[in-house]
Every structure is written in C-alpha cells, then in structure tokens.
Design a protein around this motif. Structure first.
Motif, PDB file in Angstrom:
ATOM      1  N   VAL A  77      -2.576  37.336   2.613  1.00  0.00           N
ATOM      2  CA  VAL A  77      -1.549  37.404   1.572  1.00  0.00           C
ATOM      3  C   VAL A  77      -0.704  36.134   1.577  1.00  0.00           C
ATOM      4  O   VAL A  77      -0.144  35.752   2.608  1.00  0.00           O
ATOM      5  N   PHE A  78      -0.635  35.495   0.410  1.00  0.00           N
ATOM      6  CA  PHE A  78       0.216  34.329   0.191  1.00  0.00           C
ATOM      7  C   PHE A  78       1.413  34.751  -0.665  1.00  0.00           C
ATOM      8  O   PHE A  78       1.271  35.593  -1.557  1.00  0.00           O
ATOM      9  N   VAL A  79       2.574  34.152  -0.420  1.00  0.00           N
ATOM     10  CA  VAL A  79       3.720  34.363  -1.297  1.00  0.00           C
ATOM     11  C   VAL A  79       4.044  33.041  -1.984  1.00  0.00           C
ATOM     12  O   VAL A  79       3.941  31.977  -1.382  1.00  0.00           O
ATOM     13  N   MET A  80       4.437  33.140  -3.249  1.00  0.00           N
ATOM     14  CA  MET A  80       4.671  31.955  -4.062  1.00  0.00           C
ATOM     15  C   MET A  80       6.111  31.934  -4.554  1.00  0.00           C
ATOM     16  O   MET A  80       6.617  32.949  -5.043  1.00  0.00           O
ATOM     17  N   THR A  81       6.773  30.801  -4.438  1.00  0.00           N
ATOM     18  CA  THR A  81       8.061  30.647  -5.105  1.00  0.00           C
ATOM     19  C   THR A  81       7.797  30.535  -6.606  1.00  0.00           C
ATOM     20  O   THR A  81       6.782  29.980  -7.031  1.00  0.00           O
ATOM     21  N   PRO A  82       8.680  31.078  -7.455  1.00  0.00           N
ATOM     22  CA  PRO A  82       8.485  30.935  -8.900  1.00  0.00           C
ATOM     23  C   PRO A  82       8.635  29.476  -9.322  1.00  0.00           C
ATOM     24  O   PRO A  82       9.261  28.673  -8.622  1.00  0.00           O
ATOM     25  N   PRO A  83       8.089  29.128 -10.476  1.00  0.00           N
ATOM     26  CA  PRO A  83       8.299  27.769 -10.987  1.00  0.00           C
ATOM     27  C   PRO A  83       9.775  27.508 -11.270  1.00  0.00           C
ATOM     28  O   PRO A  83      10.549  28.439 -11.500  1.00  0.00           O
ATOM     29  N   ALA A  84      10.133  26.259 -11.251  1.00  0.00           N
ATOM     30  CA  ALA A  84      11.487  25.876 -11.657  1.00  0.00           C
ATOM     31  C   ALA A  84      11.686  26.235 -13.124  1.00  0.00           C
ATOM     32  O   ALA A  84      10.773  26.058 -13.943  1.00  0.00           O
ATOM     33  N   ALA A  85      12.848  26.736 -13.460  1.00  0.00           N
ATOM     34  CA  ALA A  85      13.157  27.104 -14.841  1.00  0.00           C
ATOM     35  C   ALA A  85      14.280  26.222 -15.374  1.00  0.00           C
ATOM     36  O   ALA A  85      15.040  25.619 -14.600  1.00  0.00           O
ATOM     37  N   THR A  86      14.366  26.153 -16.694  1.00  0.00           N
ATOM     38  CA  THR A  86      15.483  25.480 -17.355  1.00  0.00           C
ATOM     39  C   THR A  86      16.094  26.475 -18.339  1.00  0.00           C
ATOM     40  O   THR A  86      15.706  27.648 -18.370  1.00  0.00           O
ATOM     41  N   GLU A  87      17.049  26.050 -19.121  1.00  0.00           N
ATOM     42  CA  GLU A  87      17.707  26.948 -20.076  1.00  0.00           C
ATOM     43  C   GLU A  87      16.663  27.651 -20.941  1.00  0.00           C
ATOM     44  O   GLU A  87      15.720  27.014 -21.425  1.00  0.00           O
ATOM     45  N   ASN A  88      16.843  28.959 -21.141  1.00  0.00           N
ATOM     46  CA  ASN A  88      15.811  29.730 -21.835  1.00  0.00           C
ATOM     47  C   ASN A  88      16.402  30.960 -22.509  1.00  0.00           C
ATOM     48  O   ASN A  88      17.424  31.494 -22.089  1.00  0.00           O
ATOM     49  N   LYS A  89      15.711  31.460 -23.525  1.00  0.00           N
ATOM     50  CA  LYS A  89      16.165  32.642 -24.264  1.00  0.00           C
ATOM     51  C   LYS A  89      16.036  33.946 -23.476  1.00  0.00           C
ATOM     52  O   LYS A  89      16.848  34.855 -23.649  1.00  0.00           O
ATOM     53  N   PRO A  90      15.010  34.099 -22.606  1.00  0.00           N
ATOM     54  CA  PRO A  90      14.909  35.357 -21.845  1.00  0.00           C
ATOM     55  C   PRO A  90      16.032  35.581 -20.836  1.00  0.00           C
ATOM     56  O   PRO A  90      16.084  36.627 -20.205  1.00  0.00           O
ATOM     57  N   LYS A  91      16.911  34.591 -20.661  1.00  0.00           N
ATOM     58  CA  LYS A  91      18.043  34.679 -19.746  1.00  0.00           C
ATOM     59  C   LYS A  91      17.624  34.757 -18.283  1.00  0.00           C
ATOM     60  O   LYS A  91      18.286  35.381 -17.454  1.00  0.00           O
ATOM     61  N   ILE A  92      16.503  34.108 -17.965  1.00  0.00           N
ATOM     62  CA  ILE A  92      16.108  33.903 -16.583  1.00  0.00           C
ATOM     63  C   ILE A  92      17.001  32.802 -16.024  1.00  0.00           C
ATOM     64  O   ILE A  92      17.184  31.767 -16.647  1.00  0.00           O
ATOM     65  N   ASP A  93      17.575  33.032 -14.847  1.00  0.00           N
ATOM     66  CA  ASP A  93      18.614  32.150 -14.318  1.00  0.00           C
ATOM     67  C   ASP A  93      18.029  31.056 -13.421  1.00  0.00           C
ATOM     68  O   ASP A  93      17.586  31.349 -12.305  1.00  0.00           O
ATOM     69  N   PRO A  94      18.033  29.799 -13.885  1.00  0.00           N
ATOM     70  CA  PRO A  94      17.486  28.710 -13.071  1.00  0.00           C
ATOM     71  C   PRO A  94      18.182  28.553 -11.720  1.00  0.00           C
ATOM     72  O   PRO A  94      17.544  28.212 -10.723  1.00  0.00           O
ATOM     73  N   GLU A  95      19.504  28.794 -11.680  1.00  0.00           N
ATOM     74  CA  GLU A  95      20.255  28.634 -10.436  1.00  0.00           C
ATOM     75  C   GLU A  95      19.876  29.695  -9.407  1.00  0.00           C
ATOM     76  O   GLU A  95      19.761  29.405  -8.214  1.00  0.00           O
ATOM     77  N   VAL A  96      19.686  30.914  -9.853  1.00  0.00           N
ATOM     78  CA  VAL A  96      19.282  31.982  -8.937  1.00  0.00           C
ATOM     79  C   VAL A  96      17.894  31.687  -8.370  1.00  0.00           C
ATOM     80  O   VAL A  96      17.640  31.886  -7.173  1.00  0.00           O
ATOM     81  N   ILE A  97      17.007  31.187  -9.220  1.00  0.00           N
ATOM     82  CA  ILE A  97      15.665  30.844  -8.743  1.00  0.00           C
ATOM     83  C   ILE A  97      15.735  29.745  -7.686  1.00  0.00           C
ATOM     84  O   ILE A  97      15.112  29.850  -6.619  1.00  0.00           O
ATOM     85  N   SER A  98      16.490  28.695  -7.961  1.00  0.00           N
ATOM     86  CA  SER A  98      16.513  27.542  -7.057  1.00  0.00           C
ATOM     87  C   SER A  98      17.295  27.806  -5.777  1.00  0.00           C
ATOM     88  O   SER A  98      16.861  27.418  -4.685  1.00  0.00           O
ATOM     89  N   LYS A  99      18.443  28.492  -5.889  1.00  0.00           N
ATOM     90  CA  LYS A  99      19.335  28.615  -4.742  1.00  0.00           C
ATOM     91  C   LYS A  99      19.194  29.919  -3.960  1.00  0.00           C
ATOM     92  O   LYS A  99      19.657  30.014  -2.819  1.00  0.00           O
ATOM     93  N   GLU A 100      18.538  30.916  -4.565  1.00  0.00           N
ATOM     94  CA  GLU A 100      18.417  32.203  -3.876  1.00  0.00           C
ATOM     95  C   GLU A 100      16.961  32.666  -3.741  1.00  0.00           C
ATOM     96  O   GLU A 100      16.493  32.952  -2.637  1.00  0.00           O
ATOM     97  N   ILE A 101      16.240  32.753  -4.860  1.00  0.00           N
ATOM     98  CA  ILE A 101      14.889  33.318  -4.797  1.00  0.00           C
ATOM     99  C   ILE A 101      13.937  32.433  -4.007  1.00  0.00           C
ATOM    100  O   ILE A 101      13.244  32.918  -3.092  1.00  0.00           O
ATOM    101  N   ALA A 102      13.863  31.156  -4.340  1.00  0.00           N
ATOM    102  CA  ALA A 102      12.939  30.268  -3.617  1.00  0.00           C
ATOM    103  C   ALA A 102      13.231  30.249  -2.116  1.00  0.00           C
ATOM    104  O   ALA A 102      12.304  30.379  -1.298  1.00  0.00           O
ATOM    105  N   PRO A 103      14.493  30.120  -1.688  1.00  0.00           N
ATOM    106  CA  PRO A 103      14.765  30.177  -0.243  1.00  0.00           C
ATOM    107  C   PRO A 103      14.382  31.513   0.397  1.00  0.00           C
ATOM    108  O   PRO A 103      13.906  31.543   1.539  1.00  0.00           O
TER     109      PRO A 103
END
Length: 230
Positions: A153-179
């Motif tokens: 089993v491999f785990v993958m960090t999500p891709p980096a995101a930028t401003e978007n309509k679905p309201k996926i939060d780039p900061e949460v991805i970079s500073k919380e989810i990826a770590p």
C-alpha cells in the motif's frame, strides 16, 4: 448501478478472466512453466482526480492518471481505476469514499498494489478535521493491508491546488494534509508518493485549480510509476 461501478466491475471481471485463462492454458499443457505470469494488479483509489475529471470524457480511460500509468507500466500490470467523484477520506465528509461502490469494488479486486490519493475534498471547510483525517488514513491503510492478496500500500499526497470553484482549500492541502500523509506513511512504513511536491511548480497543468489536464495526469502517472518500480 452507477456507470462508474459498471466500468470498474467490468475491468475486474476481465482481469480475473485473464488470470483464469492463463491458468487453464498452463493446465492443458501439463504445467505452468510455459505460462505467462498473471499481471500485477494495481488498485488506484481516489477521488475525481483519480477518476479523470478534467480530461476529455471520451478518452478518460487512457488519459486519466491511472490510464497513463497503465501505458507506462505495460502489460505486466493491470491498473484499475477506483476513483470516485467528490470522495472524501473522512467518513464524516460529504461523500465518504468508504460508503461508495468504488470502495467496495476495490476490496474485491484482489490487488497486489494499492495507491491511495484522498484528501482534496477533505480540505473543504465543511469536511476538514485533522485528527480524524489522520486516524482514518491509518485505518484505510490497515484495511487494504489485511486483504487476502496482502497488497503493498502506497499513500499519495494530493496535487497542489490553486484558487478554484469547488472550494478546495490550497492552504489546508499544503500545510496540513500533505504533512499528515507523509507522517502517517512514515509511521506505518507505507511508501509515500509525493504528488504535491511533483505538481507544485505546475499550476498550468490544472486548468480549474484542482483537476489535471492530460499533461498533469501524465505527471502524476510518471510519479506513481517511479514509486512502484523503485
């Protein structure tokens, strides 16, 4: 039954039929010495990024990251796309992956390798909770490892995101989810595929800020290929 589920189950049936066919030919020939080995089955678990949202629908099977991964890995592998649009890792999210037919099908697919990329939708304000995300990621790894096929089993960090309509939060991805993904992978000895790092310098590959185009999906595929073959 949802279209995605029909497609996934068809792919599983084809893979299992191919394995049976190889075994039958070997039996008729009095042994398995001349039989080609069964392909290594790779279960690509994820959300719409894995599914292939953002690429042309009529070429999604080939152009999504699992489709391009299949091409890169070749006939010795069987890559099955278990992406589900809108899926969250957290069971309390607005579309829990573990409550989808895609998840159930992935468990039945007898995978040799599982690659998990869930988190982009968890970053939305209504879905995010760091503590449960961490614990449920660990739980998902444990569930797949416990399958009879004992997959790696491999785990993958999500891709980096930028401003978007679905309201996926780039900061949460970079500073919380990826770590957190890196932390859980290290703690559980699950190899981490750092898609976030691989895509950070390429926002142009993500036209809507979240979903990769063909080039972005190809970048993810080559990143996953390198990890699987390492």
């Amino acid at each position: 039954m949802k279209p995605l589920t029909r497609r996934v189950l068809t792919m599983i049936a084809v893979a299992l039929a191919a394995t049976f066919f190889v075994g039958a030919i070997a039996s008729e020939r009095g042994g398995s010495q001349s039989a080609a080995p069964a392909p290594i089955r790779v279960a690509a678990v994820g959300d719409s990024i894995t599914f292939g949202e953002g690429v042309e629908a009529d070429s999604r099977e080939l152009v999504s990251y699992p489709g391009q991964l299949q091409t890169l890995l070749g006939s010795g592998y069987q890559v099955i796309n278990f992406g589900y649009i809108g899926a969250t890792l957290r069971d309390a999210g607005d579309q829990p992956y573990r409550k989808t037919d895609a998840y159930a099908a992935s468990l039945e697919s007898a995978p040799d390798v599982v690659v998990i990329m869930l988190g982009s939708n968890d970053s939305k304000k209504q879905n995010w909770d760091a503590k449960t995300y961490e614990s449920e990621l660990a739980g998902l790894i444990t569930t797949y490892r416990a399958l009879p096929s004992t997959p790696k089993v491999f785990v993958m960090t999500p891709p980096a995101a930028t401003e978007n309509k679905p309201k996926i939060d780039p900061e949460v991805i970079s500073k919380e989810i990826a770590p957190i993904v890196r932390k859980v992978g290290a703690a559980m000895n699950a190899p981490v595929i750092d898609v976030y790092a691989a895509t950070l310098a390429h926002p142009d590959y993500f036209p809507d800020g979240v979903h990769p185009d063909k080039t972005g999906a190809g970048l993810i595929a080559t990143t996953v290929q390198a990890a699987i073959l390492s």
